[in-house]
Design an enzyme around this catalytic site. Structure first.
Site, PDB file in Angstrom:
ATOM      1  CB  SER A 141      -0.887   0.019   1.245  1.00 25.60           C
ATOM      2  OG  SER A 141      -1.372   1.339   1.434  1.00 25.60           O
ATOM      3  CG  HIS A 183      -3.763  -1.584  -1.718  1.00 24.56           C
ATOM      4  ND1 HIS A 183      -4.894  -2.275  -2.114  1.00 24.56           N
ATOM      5  CD2 HIS A 183      -4.155  -0.819  -0.665  1.00 24.56           C
ATOM      6  CE1 HIS A 183      -5.915  -1.946  -1.332  1.00 24.56           C
ATOM      7  NE2 HIS A 183      -5.493  -1.060  -0.448  1.00 24.56           N
ATOM      8  CG  ASP A 209      -5.024   2.419   0.707  1.00 26.57           C
ATOM      9  OD1 ASP A 209      -5.990   1.648   0.551  1.00 26.57           O
ATOM     10  OD2 ASP A 209      -3.944   2.069   1.207  1.00 26.57           O
ATOM     11  CG  MET A 245      -8.155   7.120   2.459  1.00 27.90           C
ATOM     12  SD  MET A 245      -7.345   7.046   4.062  1.00 27.90           S
ATOM     13  CE  MET A 245      -6.551   5.441   3.958  1.00 27.90           C
ATOM     14  CG  HIS A 247      -9.180   0.271  -0.679  1.00 26.13           C
ATOM     15  ND1 HIS A 247      -8.580   0.033   0.534  1.00 26.13           N
ATOM     16  CD2 HIS A 247     -10.524   0.321  -0.433  1.00 26.13           C
ATOM     17  CE1 HIS A 247      -9.506  -0.064   1.480  1.00 26.13           C
ATOM     18  NE2 HIS A 247     -10.688   0.118   0.920  1.00 26.13           N
ATOM     19  CG  MET A 302     -11.285   3.385   1.839  1.00 26.79           C
ATOM     20  SD  MET A 302      -9.750   3.297   2.793  1.00 26.79           S
ATOM     21  CE  MET A 302      -8.571   3.395   1.450  1.00 26.79           C
ATOM     22  CG  MET A 319     -11.560  -2.727   4.920  1.00 27.28           C
ATOM     23  SD  MET A 319     -10.077  -2.298   4.016  1.00 27.28           S
ATOM     24  CE  MET A 319      -9.101  -1.468   5.279  1.00 27.28           C
ATOM     25  CG  ASP A 350      -6.172  -2.833   2.968  1.00 28.19           C
ATOM     26  OD1 ASP A 350      -5.129  -2.567   3.582  1.00 28.19           O
ATOM     27  OD2 ASP A 350      -6.788  -2.005   2.252  1.00 28.19           O
TER      28      ASP A 350
HETATM   29  C1  DX5 Z   1      -6.342   1.505   5.454  1.00 34.51           C
HETATM   30  C2  DX5 Z   1      -5.822   1.193   4.057  1.00 34.51           C
HETATM   31  C3  DX5 Z   1      -4.722   0.217   4.017  1.00 34.51           C
HETATM   32  C4  DX5 Z   1      -3.502   0.603   4.791  1.00 34.51           C
HETATM   33  C5  DX5 Z   1      -2.762  -0.638   5.187  1.00 34.51           C
HETATM   34  O1  DX5 Z   1      -7.513   2.220   5.349  1.00 34.51           O
HETATM   35  O2  DX5 Z   1      -6.874   0.685   3.252  1.00 34.51           O
HETATM   36  O3  DX5 Z   1      -4.398  -0.138   2.685  1.00 34.51           O
HETATM   37  O4  DX5 Z   1      -2.649   1.446   4.102  1.00 34.51           O
HETATM   38  O5  DX5 Z   1      -1.679  -0.258   5.953  1.00 34.51           O
HETATM   39  P1  DX5 Z   1      -0.982  -1.225   6.975  1.00 34.51           P
HETATM   40  O6  DX5 Z   1      -0.428  -2.381   6.200  1.00 34.51           O
HETATM   41  O7  DX5 Z   1       0.081  -0.367   7.573  1.00 34.51           O
HETATM   42  O8  DX5 Z   1      -2.027  -1.661   7.979  1.00 34.51           O
HETATM   43 ZN    ZN Z   2      -6.434  -0.220   1.233  1.00 29.19          ZN
END
Ligand code: DX5
Ligand code: ZN
Length: 233
Positions: free
Chosen positions: A13, A38, A40, A42, A72, A74, A143, A181
């Site tokens: 990620s 990956h 992310d 947000m 991903h 969010m 998750m 994840d």
């Molecule tokens: C959290 C993200 C993850 C996160 C994982 O909302 O979706 O992808 O970056 O990070 P680690 O591996 O540090 O838990």
């Molecule tokens: Zn993620």
């Protein structure tokens, strides 16, 4: 590497990467043996954090990244961003069912755009959202932390949920990846794989694990993940 080991995919990620050197960081983890990027997204609305959008995905493609980019989402709402990420070169686009008013339509939009589709399940979100759309998903993402931040601790209740998701996927007969994840580490990746996951997101574990001798290499930690996975099944 055995066939089984090859089928386990490692997806760093980039949330934990150095954003000031993002292209280089992505090149480095891929050169060190990672399979998927990956990504992310947000929005400070669906989750309490704000990260990166389609411009950054497109920039990585222009930089020369050819590996699959696993977006991903969010965010809420999801549909407009699906179109933007298709244009930006995403490979997978996954979203949280609670964030879409029309889950079936959102999944279809992703596939119509030539991307692979997926649903993401928060720790308290039931797998029942899969009931009527199993034929429209390429990825189920569980998750194992509440979404919004990297570096959180793996919630152990996710292991049972993984077993249930694995049962559903196998019973469906469809070719669907099962991704996990949050809080994935060298210490727990084997147990997570035994519970049924085949695709492993790891942010802090990878990016804090750069090789001491060469800051551009992450093959130490990625190699340890592979070693753990090689012992599974
Ligand atoms: C959290 C993200 C993850 C996160 C994982 O909302 O979706 O992808 O970056 O990070 P680690 O591996 O540090 O838990
Ligand atoms: Zn993620």
């Amino acid at each position: 590497m055995t066939d089984t080991a090859r089928d386990f995919l490692i997806a760093p990620s980039i949330l934990s990467a150095d954003f000031a050197r993002l292209g280089e960081e992505v090149d480095d983890v891929l050169a060190s043996g990672a399979d998927i990027v990956h990504f992310d997204v947000m929005d400070n609305h669906y989750v309490p954090n704000l990260t990166i959008g389609p411009l950054v995905c497109e920039a990585l493609r222009k930089h020369g990244v050819t590996a699959p980019i696993d977006v991903h989402l969010m965010v809420r709402p999801v549909d407009r961003l699906i179109g933007d990420f298709i244009e930006a070169g995403a490979s997978y686009i996954t979203f949280h069912p609670e964030a879409s008013d029309h889950i079936d339509r959102s999944l279809q939009l992703i596939r119509d755009g030539g991307c692979r589709s997926g649903l993401v399940f928060n720790p308290a979100t039931p797998l029942a959202y899969l009931d009527h759309v199993m034929d429209k998903v390429d990825m189920v993402l569980l998750m194992s932390v509440n979404p919004g931040f990297g570096g959180q601790k793996f919630l152990p209740g996710t292991l049972d949920k993984l077993r249930e998701a694995r049962r559903r996927i196998d019973a469906s007969g469809y070719d669907i990846r099962l991704e996990i994840d949050g809080g994935v580490k060298v210490e727990n990746i084997a147990e997570i794989a035994r519970a049924g996951a085949d695709t492993f997101v790891a942010g802090s574990a990878v990016f804090k694990g750069r090789n001491a001798a060469d800051p551009h290499r992450y093959d130490g930690v990625i190699g340890e993940f592979r070693e753990q996975l090689a012992g599974v099944r």
